[in-house]
Enzyme design. Structure first.
Site, short mmCIF file in Angstrom:
data_model
loop_
_atom_site.label_atom_id
_atom_site.label_comp_id
_atom_site.label_asym_id
_atom_site.label_seq_id
_atom_site.Cartn_x
_atom_site.Cartn_y
_atom_site.Cartn_z
N ASN A 131 0.83 -1.04 -0.04
CA ASN A 131 0.06 -0.14 0.13
C ASN A 131 0.92 1.13 -0.06
O ASN A 131 1.60 1.49 0.91
CB ASN A 131 -0.86 -0.14 1.37
CG ASN A 131 -1.90 0.90 1.17
OD1 ASN A 131 -1.92 1.85 0.37
ND2 ASN A 131 -2.90 0.81 2.22
N ARG A 154 -2.01 -1.93 -3.95
CA ARG A 154 -3.15 -1.20 -4.12
C ARG A 154 -2.75 0.12 -4.83
O ARG A 154 -1.89 0.82 -4.59
CB ARG A 154 -3.51 -0.85 -2.61
CG ARG A 154 -4.69 0.01 -2.42
CD ARG A 154 -4.86 0.59 -1.09
NE ARG A 154 -5.75 1.57 -1.13
CZ ARG A 154 -5.99 2.44 -0.14
NH1 ARG A 154 -5.24 2.19 0.93
NH2 ARG A 154 -6.87 3.48 -0.26
N HIS A 169 -11.27 5.25 -2.15
CA HIS A 169 -11.36 4.30 -0.84
C HIS A 169 -12.36 3.07 -1.08
O HIS A 169 -12.99 2.36 -0.27
CB HIS A 169 -12.23 4.98 0.24
CG HIS A 169 -11.54 6.00 0.75
ND1 HIS A 169 -12.00 7.46 1.27
CD2 HIS A 169 -10.29 6.22 1.36
CE1 HIS A 169 -11.07 8.05 1.78
NE2 HIS A 169 -9.91 7.23 1.57
N ARG A 180 -7.88 18.70 3.11
CA ARG A 180 -8.68 19.00 1.95
C ARG A 180 -10.02 19.76 2.41
O ARG A 180 -10.86 19.39 3.06
CB ARG A 180 -9.00 17.73 1.05
CG ARG A 180 -7.82 17.14 0.54
CD ARG A 180 -8.00 15.66 0.10
NE ARG A 180 -7.15 14.63 0.80
CZ ARG A 180 -7.42 13.57 0.68
NH1 ARG A 180 -7.94 12.87 -0.40
NH2 ARG A 180 -6.72 12.55 1.38
N GLU A 196 -8.19 -2.82 4.20
CA GLU A 196 -8.46 -2.74 2.45
C GLU A 196 -7.33 -3.78 2.08
O GLU A 196 -7.46 -4.41 0.90
CB GLU A 196 -7.92 -1.29 2.20
CG GLU A 196 -9.05 -0.31 2.37
CD GLU A 196 -8.22 0.98 2.68
OE1 GLU A 196 -7.48 1.28 3.42
OE2 GLU A 196 -8.78 1.86 2.21
#
Ligand code: ADP
Length: 347
Positions: A9, A62, A148, A200, A335
Protein backbone atom coordinates in the site's frame (compact mmCIF):
# COMPACT_ATOMS: atom_id res chain seq x y z
CA UNK A 1 -0.97 -25.26 -0.29
CA UNK A 2 -0.93 -22.04 1.71
CA UNK A 3 -0.33 -18.98 -0.46
CA UNK A 4 2.03 -16.30 0.81
CA UNK A 5 0.84 -12.95 -0.45
CA UNK A 6 2.68 -9.66 -0.10
CA UNK A 7 0.44 -6.58 -0.28
CA UNK A 8 1.89 -3.13 -0.92
CA UNK A 9 0.00 0.00 0.00
CA UNK A 10 2.22 2.75 -1.34
CA UNK A 11 1.51 6.38 -0.47
CA UNK A 12 2.94 9.69 -1.60
CA UNK A 13 5.73 9.38 1.01
CA UNK A 14 5.29 5.93 2.56
CA UNK A 15 5.18 2.19 1.93
CA UNK A 16 2.94 -0.01 4.05
CA UNK A 17 3.30 -3.72 3.52
CA UNK A 18 1.26 -6.67 4.77
CA UNK A 19 2.11 -10.32 4.49
CA UNK A 20 -0.79 -12.75 4.29
CA UNK A 21 -0.90 -16.53 4.39
CA UNK A 22 -4.09 -17.01 2.44
CA UNK A 23 -6.44 -14.64 4.26
CA UNK A 24 -4.48 -14.46 7.52
CA UNK A 25 -2.26 -11.49 8.21
CA UNK A 26 1.11 -12.72 9.52
CA UNK A 27 3.33 -9.65 9.27
CA UNK A 28 3.08 -5.96 8.45
CA UNK A 29 5.14 -2.81 8.59
CA UNK A 30 5.36 0.80 7.57
CA UNK A 31 8.18 2.87 6.04
CA UNK A 32 7.57 6.61 6.24
CA UNK A 33 9.09 9.92 5.16
CA UNK A 34 10.32 8.48 1.85
CA UNK A 35 11.42 11.08 -0.65
CA UNK A 36 13.72 9.79 -3.37
CA UNK A 37 13.59 6.71 -5.56
CA UNK A 38 16.52 5.38 -3.49
CA UNK A 39 14.41 5.67 -0.31
CA UNK A 40 11.67 3.58 -1.92
CA UNK A 41 14.18 1.12 -3.36
CA UNK A 42 15.88 0.59 0.01
CA UNK A 43 12.53 0.06 1.74
CA UNK A 44 11.44 -2.53 -0.83
CA UNK A 45 14.74 -4.38 -0.40
CA UNK A 46 14.39 -4.34 3.37
CA UNK A 47 10.86 -5.69 3.15
CA UNK A 48 11.90 -8.57 0.87
CA UNK A 49 14.78 -9.40 3.19
CA UNK A 50 12.62 -9.27 6.31
CA UNK A 51 9.84 -11.47 4.99
CA UNK A 52 12.11 -13.81 3.06
CA UNK A 53 10.71 -12.78 -0.31
CA UNK A 54 11.78 -15.95 -2.15
CA UNK A 55 8.80 -17.77 -0.69
CA UNK A 56 6.17 -15.28 -1.81
CA UNK A 57 3.46 -16.72 -4.09
CA UNK A 58 2.54 -13.33 -5.58
CA UNK A 59 2.45 -9.60 -4.90
CA UNK A 60 -0.56 -7.26 -4.82
CA UNK A 61 -0.33 -3.49 -5.16
CA UNK A 62 -3.13 -1.20 -4.07
CA UNK A 63 -3.29 1.44 -6.79
CA UNK A 64 -5.35 4.57 -6.25
CA UNK A 65 -6.57 5.27 -9.78
CA UNK A 66 -7.60 2.55 -12.21
CA UNK A 67 -9.88 4.66 -14.40
CA UNK A 68 -12.58 2.41 -15.84
CA UNK A 69 -10.89 -0.87 -14.85
CA UNK A 70 -13.42 -3.04 -13.08
CA UNK A 71 -11.30 -5.93 -11.85
CA UNK A 72 -7.87 -6.61 -10.35
CA UNK A 73 -5.30 -6.74 -13.15
CA UNK A 74 -2.22 -8.84 -13.54
CA UNK A 75 0.76 -6.54 -14.02
CA UNK A 76 1.75 -6.56 -17.67
CA UNK A 77 3.16 -3.92 -19.95
CA UNK A 78 -0.42 -2.90 -20.80
CA UNK A 79 -1.48 -2.61 -17.14
CA UNK A 80 1.56 -0.47 -16.41
CA UNK A 81 0.63 1.75 -19.34
CA UNK A 82 -2.86 2.19 -17.89
CA UNK A 83 -1.52 3.04 -14.42
CA UNK A 84 0.77 5.56 -16.06
CA UNK A 85 -2.09 6.99 -18.09
CA UNK A 86 -4.16 7.54 -14.92
CA UNK A 87 -1.21 9.12 -13.13
CA UNK A 88 -2.40 12.45 -14.37
CA UNK A 89 -5.58 11.98 -12.31
CA UNK A 90 -3.73 10.83 -9.16
CA UNK A 91 -0.31 12.48 -9.43
CA UNK A 92 0.64 11.93 -5.78
CA UNK A 93 -0.04 8.21 -5.77
CA UNK A 94 -0.05 6.39 -9.13
CA UNK A 95 3.56 7.30 -10.08
CA UNK A 96 4.91 6.09 -6.73
CA UNK A 97 2.85 2.92 -6.96
CA UNK A 98 4.15 2.29 -10.46
CA UNK A 99 7.69 2.86 -9.22
CA UNK A 100 7.29 0.18 -6.54
CA UNK A 101 5.82 -2.22 -9.13
CA UNK A 102 8.97 -1.63 -11.20
CA UNK A 103 11.20 -2.10 -8.16
CA UNK A 104 9.55 -5.46 -7.44
CA UNK A 105 10.17 -6.80 -10.94
CA UNK A 106 13.64 -8.04 -10.13
CA UNK A 107 12.15 -10.55 -7.66
CA UNK A 108 10.42 -12.35 -10.57
CA UNK A 109 7.07 -12.79 -8.85
CA UNK A 110 3.65 -12.43 -10.44
CA UNK A 111 2.22 -9.05 -9.53
CA UNK A 112 -1.37 -7.79 -9.45
CA UNK A 113 -2.89 -4.36 -9.07
CA UNK A 114 -6.20 -3.66 -7.33
CA UNK A 115 -7.69 -0.22 -7.75
CA UNK A 116 -9.46 2.07 -5.31
CA UNK A 117 -11.77 3.10 -8.12
CA UNK A 118 -13.00 -0.42 -9.06
CA UNK A 119 -15.94 -0.51 -6.68
CA UNK A 120 -17.44 2.58 -8.31
CA UNK A 121 -16.81 1.70 -11.94
CA UNK A 122 -20.48 0.93 -12.54
CA UNK A 123 -22.29 3.69 -10.69
CA UNK A 124 -25.30 4.91 -12.70
CA UNK A 125 -24.85 7.76 -15.18
CA UNK A 126 -26.93 10.18 -13.07
CA UNK A 127 -24.29 9.93 -10.34
CA UNK A 128 -21.30 9.54 -12.64
CA UNK A 129 -21.30 12.65 -14.81
CA UNK A 130 -20.61 16.33 -14.20
CA UNK A 131 -22.62 18.95 -16.06
CA UNK A 132 -19.70 20.09 -18.21
CA UNK A 133 -19.44 20.01 -22.03
CA UNK A 134 -19.83 16.48 -23.30
CA UNK A 135 -16.74 16.59 -25.48
CA UNK A 136 -14.64 17.62 -22.46
CA UNK A 137 -15.97 14.70 -20.43
CA UNK A 138 -15.08 12.40 -23.31
CA UNK A 139 -11.74 13.87 -24.26
CA UNK A 140 -10.28 13.97 -20.77
CA UNK A 141 -12.33 11.33 -18.95
CA UNK A 142 -13.63 13.87 -16.45
CA UNK A 143 -16.28 12.05 -14.41
CA UNK A 144 -16.83 10.59 -10.97
CA UNK A 145 -14.43 7.71 -10.30
CA UNK A 146 -14.71 7.47 -6.50
CA UNK A 147 -11.97 6.31 -4.12
CA UNK A 148 -11.55 4.22 -0.93
CA UNK A 149 -13.40 1.51 -2.86
CA UNK A 150 -11.69 -1.39 -1.12
CA UNK A 151 -12.74 -0.01 2.25
CA UNK A 152 -16.36 0.71 1.27
CA UNK A 153 -16.63 -2.76 -0.24
CA UNK A 154 -14.99 -4.50 2.72
CA UNK A 155 -17.30 -3.04 5.36
CA UNK A 156 -20.48 -3.51 3.30
CA UNK A 157 -19.95 -6.90 1.68
CA UNK A 158 -21.91 -8.88 4.32
CA UNK A 159 -24.84 -6.48 4.31
CA UNK A 160 -27.94 -6.93 2.18
CA UNK A 161 -30.28 -4.22 0.95
CA UNK A 162 -29.68 -0.49 1.19
CA UNK A 163 -26.43 0.55 2.83
CA UNK A 164 -24.55 3.79 3.44
CA UNK A 165 -20.88 3.57 4.37
CA UNK A 166 -18.93 6.42 5.99
CA UNK A 167 -15.13 6.05 5.70
CA UNK A 168 -13.86 8.79 8.02
CA UNK A 169 -10.08 9.03 8.27
CA UNK A 170 -7.49 11.57 7.20
CA UNK A 171 -9.17 11.26 3.82
CA UNK A 172 -12.92 10.74 4.08
CA UNK A 173 -15.66 9.56 1.75
CA UNK A 174 -19.15 8.13 1.83
CA UNK A 175 -20.90 5.67 -0.42
CA UNK A 176 -24.45 4.55 -1.19
CA UNK A 177 -24.65 0.81 -1.89
CA UNK A 178 -27.59 -1.18 -3.18
CA UNK A 179 -27.38 -4.96 -2.74
CA UNK A 180 -23.58 -4.88 -2.77
CA UNK A 181 -23.21 -2.50 -5.72
CA UNK A 182 -22.14 1.11 -5.25
CA UNK A 183 -24.60 3.59 -6.74
CA UNK A 184 -23.01 6.84 -5.56
CA UNK A 185 -20.02 8.18 -3.65
CA UNK A 186 -18.78 11.55 -2.43
CA UNK A 187 -15.28 11.55 -3.94
CA UNK A 188 -15.31 12.27 -7.64
CA UNK A 189 -12.83 12.90 -10.42
CA UNK A 190 -10.16 13.22 -7.72
CA UNK A 191 -10.12 12.47 -3.99
CA UNK A 192 -10.68 16.19 -3.33
CA UNK A 193 -14.46 16.17 -3.62
CA UNK A 194 -16.96 15.54 -0.86
CA UNK A 195 -16.45 15.78 2.87
CA UNK A 196 -14.20 18.10 4.86
CA UNK A 197 -10.97 16.12 5.42
CA UNK A 198 -7.73 16.55 7.36
CA UNK A 199 -6.22 19.03 4.93
CA UNK A 200 -8.64 18.95 1.96
CA UNK A 201 -11.56 21.35 1.67
CA UNK A 202 -13.94 18.83 0.15
CA UNK A 203 -16.72 20.18 -2.09
CA UNK A 204 -16.58 23.94 -2.64
CA UNK A 205 -17.96 26.43 -5.13
CA UNK A 206 -15.65 26.19 -8.19
CA UNK A 207 -15.89 30.00 -8.31
CA UNK A 208 -13.55 30.04 -5.28
CA UNK A 209 -10.84 28.46 -7.43
CA UNK A 210 -11.24 31.05 -10.21
CA UNK A 211 -11.14 33.82 -7.61
CA UNK A 212 -8.01 32.49 -5.84
CA UNK A 213 -6.18 32.09 -9.12
CA UNK A 214 -7.09 35.64 -10.06
CA UNK A 215 -5.54 36.76 -6.80
CA UNK A 216 -2.36 34.87 -7.71
CA UNK A 217 -2.81 32.24 -4.98
CA UNK A 218 -1.98 28.59 -5.50
CA UNK A 219 -5.50 27.15 -5.33
CA UNK A 220 -4.36 23.54 -5.62
CA UNK A 221 -2.03 23.76 -2.66
CA UNK A 222 -4.46 25.83 -0.59
CA UNK A 223 -7.39 23.50 -1.15
CA UNK A 224 -5.61 20.17 -0.83
CA UNK A 225 -2.90 20.81 1.75
CA UNK A 226 -3.99 23.83 3.79
CA UNK A 227 -7.75 23.44 4.02
CA UNK A 228 -10.18 21.06 5.72
CA UNK A 229 -9.79 20.67 9.49
CA UNK A 230 -6.31 22.19 9.26
CA UNK A 231 -7.56 25.28 7.48
CA UNK A 232 -10.47 25.77 9.86
CA UNK A 233 -8.55 25.18 13.10
CA UNK A 234 -4.80 24.81 12.55
CA UNK A 235 -5.06 21.10 13.50
CA UNK A 236 -5.49 18.30 11.01
CA UNK A 237 -5.63 15.45 13.52
CA UNK A 238 -9.20 14.80 14.59
CA UNK A 239 -8.03 13.92 18.11
CA UNK A 240 -6.88 17.53 18.55
CA UNK A 241 -10.25 18.83 17.38
CA UNK A 242 -12.03 16.60 19.91
CA UNK A 243 -9.80 17.47 22.84
CA UNK A 244 -9.91 21.22 22.22
CA UNK A 245 -13.48 21.79 21.09
CA UNK A 246 -14.86 22.63 24.57
CA UNK A 247 -12.73 25.77 24.74
CA UNK A 248 -11.72 26.43 21.14
CA UNK A 249 -14.51 27.90 18.99
CA UNK A 250 -12.79 27.02 15.69
CA UNK A 251 -12.54 23.36 16.69
CA UNK A 252 -16.18 23.33 17.78
CA UNK A 253 -17.31 24.79 14.46
CA UNK A 254 -15.11 22.43 12.40
CA UNK A 255 -16.56 19.46 14.30
CA UNK A 256 -20.13 20.71 13.83
CA UNK A 257 -19.55 21.37 10.12
CA UNK A 258 -18.31 17.82 9.61
CA UNK A 259 -21.23 16.28 11.53
CA UNK A 260 -23.66 18.45 9.54
CA UNK A 261 -22.12 17.45 6.20
CA UNK A 262 -22.14 13.73 6.99
CA UNK A 263 -25.77 13.88 8.14
CA UNK A 264 -26.88 15.87 5.11
CA UNK A 265 -25.23 13.43 2.72
CA UNK A 266 -26.82 10.49 4.52
CA UNK A 267 -30.19 12.20 3.97
CA UNK A 268 -29.51 12.57 0.25
CA UNK A 269 -28.32 8.97 -0.05
CA UNK A 270 -31.47 7.73 1.67
CA UNK A 271 -33.34 9.39 -1.19
CA UNK A 272 -30.94 7.91 -3.79
CA UNK A 273 -31.37 4.42 -2.31
CA UNK A 274 -35.12 4.76 -1.70
CA UNK A 275 -34.69 3.96 2.00
CA UNK A 276 -32.02 2.56 4.27
CA UNK A 277 -31.29 -0.74 5.99
CA UNK A 278 -27.69 -0.31 7.17
CA UNK A 279 -25.46 2.58 8.13
CA UNK A 280 -21.75 1.81 8.61
CA UNK A 281 -19.02 3.92 10.23
CA UNK A 282 -15.42 2.98 9.48
CA UNK A 283 -11.76 4.17 9.30
CA UNK A 284 -10.07 5.67 12.36
CA UNK A 285 -12.56 8.48 13.03
CA UNK A 286 -15.60 6.34 12.18
CA UNK A 287 -14.35 3.48 14.35
CA UNK A 288 -13.16 5.46 17.38
CA UNK A 289 -15.37 8.48 18.00
CA UNK A 290 -18.70 7.63 19.70
CA UNK A 291 -19.61 11.32 20.05
CA UNK A 292 -19.50 11.89 16.29
CA UNK A 293 -21.66 8.83 15.62
CA UNK A 294 -24.14 9.93 18.28
CA UNK A 295 -24.34 13.47 16.92
CA UNK A 296 -24.82 12.25 13.33
CA UNK A 297 -27.54 9.84 14.44
CA UNK A 298 -29.28 12.67 16.33
CA UNK A 299 -29.80 14.43 12.99
CA UNK A 300 -31.09 11.13 11.60
CA UNK A 301 -33.81 10.60 14.23
CA UNK A 302 -36.23 11.95 11.61
CA UNK A 303 -35.67 8.65 9.74
CA UNK A 304 -36.28 6.55 12.88
CA UNK A 305 -32.58 5.90 13.33
CA UNK A 306 -31.63 5.49 16.97
CA UNK A 307 -28.46 4.33 18.66
CA UNK A 308 -27.91 2.48 21.92
CA UNK A 309 -25.67 4.90 23.84
CA UNK A 310 -23.87 2.24 25.82
CA UNK A 311 -23.10 0.08 22.79
CA UNK A 312 -21.97 3.18 20.96
CA UNK A 313 -19.68 4.18 23.84
CA UNK A 314 -18.04 0.74 23.65
CA UNK A 315 -17.53 0.94 19.84
CA UNK A 316 -19.59 -2.31 19.58
CA UNK A 317 -20.11 -3.75 16.12
CA UNK A 318 -23.85 -2.97 16.16
CA UNK A 319 -24.68 0.27 17.92
CA UNK A 320 -28.33 0.80 16.90
CA UNK A 321 -31.06 0.34 19.51
CA UNK A 322 -33.63 -2.44 19.17
CA UNK A 323 -36.23 0.14 18.15
CA UNK A 324 -34.12 1.67 15.38
CA UNK A 325 -35.46 1.45 11.81
CA UNK A 326 -31.93 1.09 10.50
CA UNK A 327 -29.05 -1.05 11.73
CA UNK A 328 -26.03 1.08 12.58
CA UNK A 329 -22.62 -0.60 12.50
CA UNK A 330 -19.06 0.22 13.52
CA UNK A 331 -16.75 -1.86 11.36
CA UNK A 332 -12.99 -1.98 11.27
CA UNK A 333 -11.88 -1.62 7.70
CA UNK A 334 -9.22 -3.81 6.13
CA UNK A 335 -8.28 -2.69 2.63
CA UNK A 336 -5.37 -5.10 2.34
CA UNK A 337 -7.51 -8.13 3.17
CA UNK A 338 -10.12 -6.98 0.66
CA UNK A 339 -7.35 -6.72 -1.95
CA UNK A 340 -6.25 -10.30 -1.22
CA UNK A 341 -9.83 -11.59 -1.39
CA UNK A 342 -10.39 -9.88 -4.72
CA UNK A 343 -7.25 -11.30 -6.30
CA UNK A 344 -7.87 -14.82 -4.94
CA UNK A 345 -11.32 -14.62 -6.52
CA UNK A 346 -9.98 -14.03 -10.03
CA UNK A 347 -7.30 -16.72 -9.81
P1 ADP B 1 -6.27 7.20 6.21
O1 ADP B 1 -6.26 5.72 5.93
O2 ADP B 1 -7.10 8.00 5.28
O3 ADP B 1 -4.91 7.80 6.47
P2 ADP B 1 -7.03 6.61 8.93
O4 ADP B 1 -8.21 5.72 8.97
O5 ADP B 1 -5.72 6.03 9.29
O6 ADP B 1 -7.04 7.39 7.56
O7 ADP B 1 -7.32 7.87 9.89
C1 ADP B 1 -6.34 8.77 10.24
C2 ADP B 1 -6.95 9.96 10.98
O8 ADP B 1 -7.90 9.50 11.95
C3 ADP B 1 -5.88 10.71 11.77
O9 ADP B 1 -5.40 11.80 11.06
C4 ADP B 1 -6.64 11.18 12.98
O10 ADP B 1 -7.14 12.46 12.70
C5 ADP B 1 -7.81 10.26 13.14
N1 ADP B 1 -7.70 9.33 14.27
C6 ADP B 1 -6.84 8.31 14.43
N2 ADP B 1 -7.05 7.64 15.57
C7 ADP B 1 -8.08 8.27 16.18
C8 ADP B 1 -8.80 8.09 17.40
N3 ADP B 1 -8.49 7.11 18.24
N4 ADP B 1 -9.79 8.95 17.68
C9 ADP B 1 -10.12 9.94 16.83
N5 ADP B 1 -9.51 10.17 15.68
C10 ADP B 1 -8.50 9.36 15.35
Amino acid sequence: MVKKILVFNVGSSSIKYSLFEDLNLVDSGNFEKLKTKEDYSKSVEEIFKKINGNHISFIIHRVVHGGDLKKPSKITKETKEKIKEYSEFAPLHNPKQLMVIDLCEKYKKTQYAVFDTMFFSEIPDVAKFYAIPKEITKKYGIKRYGFHGLSHEYVSRDLKGKTITCHLGSGSSMSAILNGKAIDTTMGFTPSEGLIMGTRSGTIDPGIIFFLEKKGRNAKELLTEESGLKGLTGFNDFRDILSKMKKNKDCKLAYEMLVYQISKIIGSYIVALGGLDNLVFTAKIGENVPKLREDVCRYLSVFGIEIDKEKNRLNSEIISSKKSNVKVFVKKTNEEKMAVEKVLKIL
